[in-house]
Write a protein that holds these residues in place. Sequence first.
Motif, PDB file in Angstrom:
ATOM      1  N   ARG A  37       2.317   5.196  -5.787  1.00 59.48           N
ATOM      2  CA  ARG A  37       2.359   3.739  -5.904  1.00 59.48           C
ATOM      3  C   ARG A  37       2.644   3.297  -7.339  1.00 59.48           C
ATOM      4  NH1 ARG A  37       4.249   0.694  -3.680  1.00 59.48           N
ATOM      5  NH2 ARG A  37       2.964  -1.091  -4.293  1.00 59.48           N
ATOM      6  N   ILE A  38       2.174   4.082  -8.329  1.00 62.37           N
ATOM      7  CA  ILE A  38       2.486   3.755  -9.725  1.00 62.37           C
ATOM      8  C   ILE A  38       4.002   3.732  -9.923  1.00 62.37           C
ATOM      9  CG2 ILE A  38       2.420   4.639 -12.098  1.00 62.37           C
ATOM     10  CD1 ILE A  38      -0.432   5.623 -11.518  1.00 62.37           C
ATOM     11  N   PHE A  39       4.661   4.801  -9.435  1.00 62.34           N
ATOM     12  CA  PHE A  39       6.115   4.875  -9.592  1.00 62.34           C
ATOM     13  C   PHE A  39       6.817   3.818  -8.757  1.00 62.34           C
ATOM     14  CE2 PHE A  39       5.035   9.077 -11.190  1.00 62.34           C
ATOM     15  CZ  PHE A  39       5.894   9.185 -12.274  1.00 62.34           C
ATOM     16  N   GLU A  40       6.348   3.599  -7.523  1.00 62.00           N
ATOM     17  CA  GLU A  40       6.996   2.610  -6.664  1.00 62.00           C
ATOM     18  C   GLU A  40       6.854   1.209  -7.235  1.00 62.00           C
ATOM     19  OE1 GLU A  40       6.777   4.782  -2.296  1.00 62.00           O
ATOM     20  OE2 GLU A  40       5.261   3.294  -2.825  1.00 62.00           O
ATOM     21  N   PHE A  43       9.572   0.952  -9.710  1.00 60.99           N
ATOM     22  CA  PHE A  43      10.861   0.799  -9.023  1.00 60.99           C
ATOM     23  C   PHE A  43      11.020  -0.623  -8.476  1.00 60.99           C
ATOM     24  CE2 PHE A  43      10.333   5.540  -7.770  1.00 60.99           C
ATOM     25  CZ  PHE A  43      10.713   5.926  -9.041  1.00 60.99           C
ATOM     26  N   GLU A  44       9.956  -1.133  -7.836  1.00 61.25           N
ATOM     27  CA  GLU A  44       9.990  -2.481  -7.272  1.00 61.25           C
ATOM     28  C   GLU A  44      10.299  -3.518  -8.344  1.00 61.25           C
ATOM     29  OE1 GLU A  44       6.826  -2.484  -3.537  1.00 61.25           O
ATOM     30  OE2 GLU A  44       6.107  -2.789  -5.572  1.00 61.25           O
ATOM     31  N   LEU A 122      13.275   3.388  -4.418  1.00 63.77           N
ATOM     32  CA  LEU A 122      12.326   2.300  -4.201  1.00 63.77           C
ATOM     33  C   LEU A 122      11.043   2.810  -3.543  1.00 63.77           C
ATOM     34  CD1 LEU A 122      11.665  -0.690  -4.363  1.00 63.77           C
ATOM     35  CD2 LEU A 122      12.927  -1.061  -2.238  1.00 63.77           C
ATOM     36  N   TYR A 123      11.136   3.308  -2.310  1.00 66.06           N
ATOM     37  CA  TYR A 123       9.949   3.769  -1.595  1.00 66.06           C
ATOM     38  C   TYR A 123      10.120   5.218  -1.149  1.00 66.06           C
ATOM     39  CZ  TYR A 123       8.812  -1.185  -1.391  1.00 66.06           C
ATOM     40  OH  TYR A 123       8.540  -2.487  -1.728  1.00 66.06           O
ATOM     41  N   MET A 124       9.004   5.950  -1.091  1.00 70.22           N
ATOM     42  CA  MET A 124       9.027   7.354  -0.697  1.00 70.22           C
ATOM     43  C   MET A 124       7.906   7.639   0.296  1.00 70.22           C
ATOM     44  SD  MET A 124       9.545   8.981  -4.490  1.00 70.22           S
ATOM     45  CE  MET A 124       8.330   7.830  -5.175  1.00 70.22           C
ATOM     46  N   GLU A 125       8.185   8.543   1.224  1.00 66.67           N
ATOM     47  CA  GLU A 125       7.177   8.997   2.175  1.00 66.67           C
ATOM     48  C   GLU A 125       7.313  10.515   2.353  1.00 66.67           C
ATOM     49  OE1 GLU A 125       4.690   7.713   3.830  1.00 66.67           O
ATOM     50  OE2 GLU A 125       4.957   5.550   3.513  1.00 66.67           O
ATOM     51  N   PHE A 126       6.187  11.215   2.395  1.00 63.66           N
ATOM     52  CA  PHE A 126       6.207  12.639   2.707  1.00 63.66           C
ATOM     53  C   PHE A 126       6.391  12.827   4.215  1.00 63.66           C
ATOM     54  CE2 PHE A 126       3.698  12.724  -1.252  1.00 63.66           C
ATOM     55  CZ  PHE A 126       4.388  13.696  -1.948  1.00 63.66           C
ATOM     56  N   ILE A 127       7.214  13.813   4.581  1.00 61.87           N
ATOM     57  CA  ILE A 127       7.322  14.219   5.977  1.00 61.87           C
ATOM     58  C   ILE A 127       6.265  15.305   6.185  1.00 61.87           C
ATOM     59  CG2 ILE A 127       8.803  15.169   7.780  1.00 61.87           C
ATOM     60  CD1 ILE A 127       9.720  12.457   6.754  1.00 61.87           C
ATOM     61  N   ASN A 151       8.486  -6.391   3.439  1.00 64.86           N
ATOM     62  CA  ASN A 151       7.517  -6.990   2.511  1.00 64.86           C
ATOM     63  C   ASN A 151       8.155  -7.255   1.154  1.00 64.86           C
ATOM     64  OD1 ASN A 151       5.524  -6.793   4.481  1.00 64.86           O
ATOM     65  ND2 ASN A 151       4.868  -4.763   3.797  1.00 64.86           N
ATOM     66  N   PHE A 152       9.038  -6.356   0.743  1.00 62.05           N
ATOM     67  CA  PHE A 152       9.754  -6.521  -0.520  1.00 62.05           C
ATOM     68  C   PHE A 152      10.647  -7.764  -0.476  1.00 62.05           C
ATOM     69  CE2 PHE A 152      13.453  -5.325  -3.262  1.00 62.05           C
ATOM     70  CZ  PHE A 152      12.784  -5.299  -4.483  1.00 62.05           C
ATOM     71  N   ARG A 153      11.312  -7.985   0.661  1.00 65.16           N
ATOM     72  CA  ARG A 153      12.148  -9.179   0.837  1.00 65.16           C
ATOM     73  C   ARG A 153      11.315 -10.462   0.764  1.00 65.16           C
ATOM     74  NH1 ARG A 153      17.204  -9.345   3.019  1.00 65.16           N
ATOM     75  NH2 ARG A 153      16.637 -11.371   3.862  1.00 65.16           N
TER      76      ARG A 153
END
Length: 297
Positions: A37-40, A43-44, A122-127, A151-153
């Motif tokens: 979240r710090i990195f996101e 990015f945001e 922008l956003y990342m998720e682990f698979i 939510n970003f929009r």
Amino acid sequence: GLPTLKSILTKFDIRVEHHPKAYRNICKNLSINKIRRIFEFIFETYIEKELGNLCQKDSSAWSRELVTVVLDDSVFKQWIQHVEAEFASCYQRFFSGQYHSAVSGFKVLTLGVSIDGVFYPLYMEFIKKDETGKSEKCPKVAVKLLERWANFRDRFRKKGLVLPPLHLSCDNGYSDVALSEKADCVNLIYISVPKKSHCFELNGEKIKLSKAIERFFLPAETLHHEQQADLPMEKRKNFVLRIKANYCCQKNRAVVLLLFRLNGSKKVTAIYCSNNVNIFAKTLRRHWFQRTYIEQF
């Protein structure tokens, strides 16, 4: 150039030695999600600034800058001997297209924005995989990222700014009905790659894409080359075929198919757009190619 938490704090004149207890508490409470979240958040903030500047310009700036949302996953190969419990569900063996085999590591799904040839994550998720080794479906995880995009929009709308419908480019691993429908809900124009074994309804006839290429694309391409035979090489144009069809195995929904060859390749490439059947061939192709920037990233 800020690879550690300490270096980030020092950059903002927060000296660790002046706040030893607070620093220990931060390190103690950091989780994988909090680090992400710090990195996101960074990015945001940056992308919000870039897109905010475009909102102040003429509407043509969006197409001129080729603003495209891009979605892709990658396996980051690792050789970790002792896996902490927090990493256990993320650190697994996944098939890697880069190595053409299963490798140990982390599979990360990334959603980002390409602006004027530069890709911004922008956003990342682990698979993740469960105890039986069954992996999450990438399109299903991608839907979560599009919810976060929504939510970003909303942050722009609250500031009185309106983002136009942007194009979403993804490969054949994300050719999915639910993902396409979610893209439509969050005002993204979905572009993906169909399988050549899938069937489409063309002119009232159900036909496999591979057969449609043989019947419609190849004869038209041959005729196109014959008509250009007398032109010098630099003036000859590559053949592109745009077809409206219904995608049979995806709720028979209307799509626009684009067939072409990449740099004189022997293989015919097919891409499609499902929620804008009036899209121009040039627009569809230009935005789909923006996904190459996430590959470089």
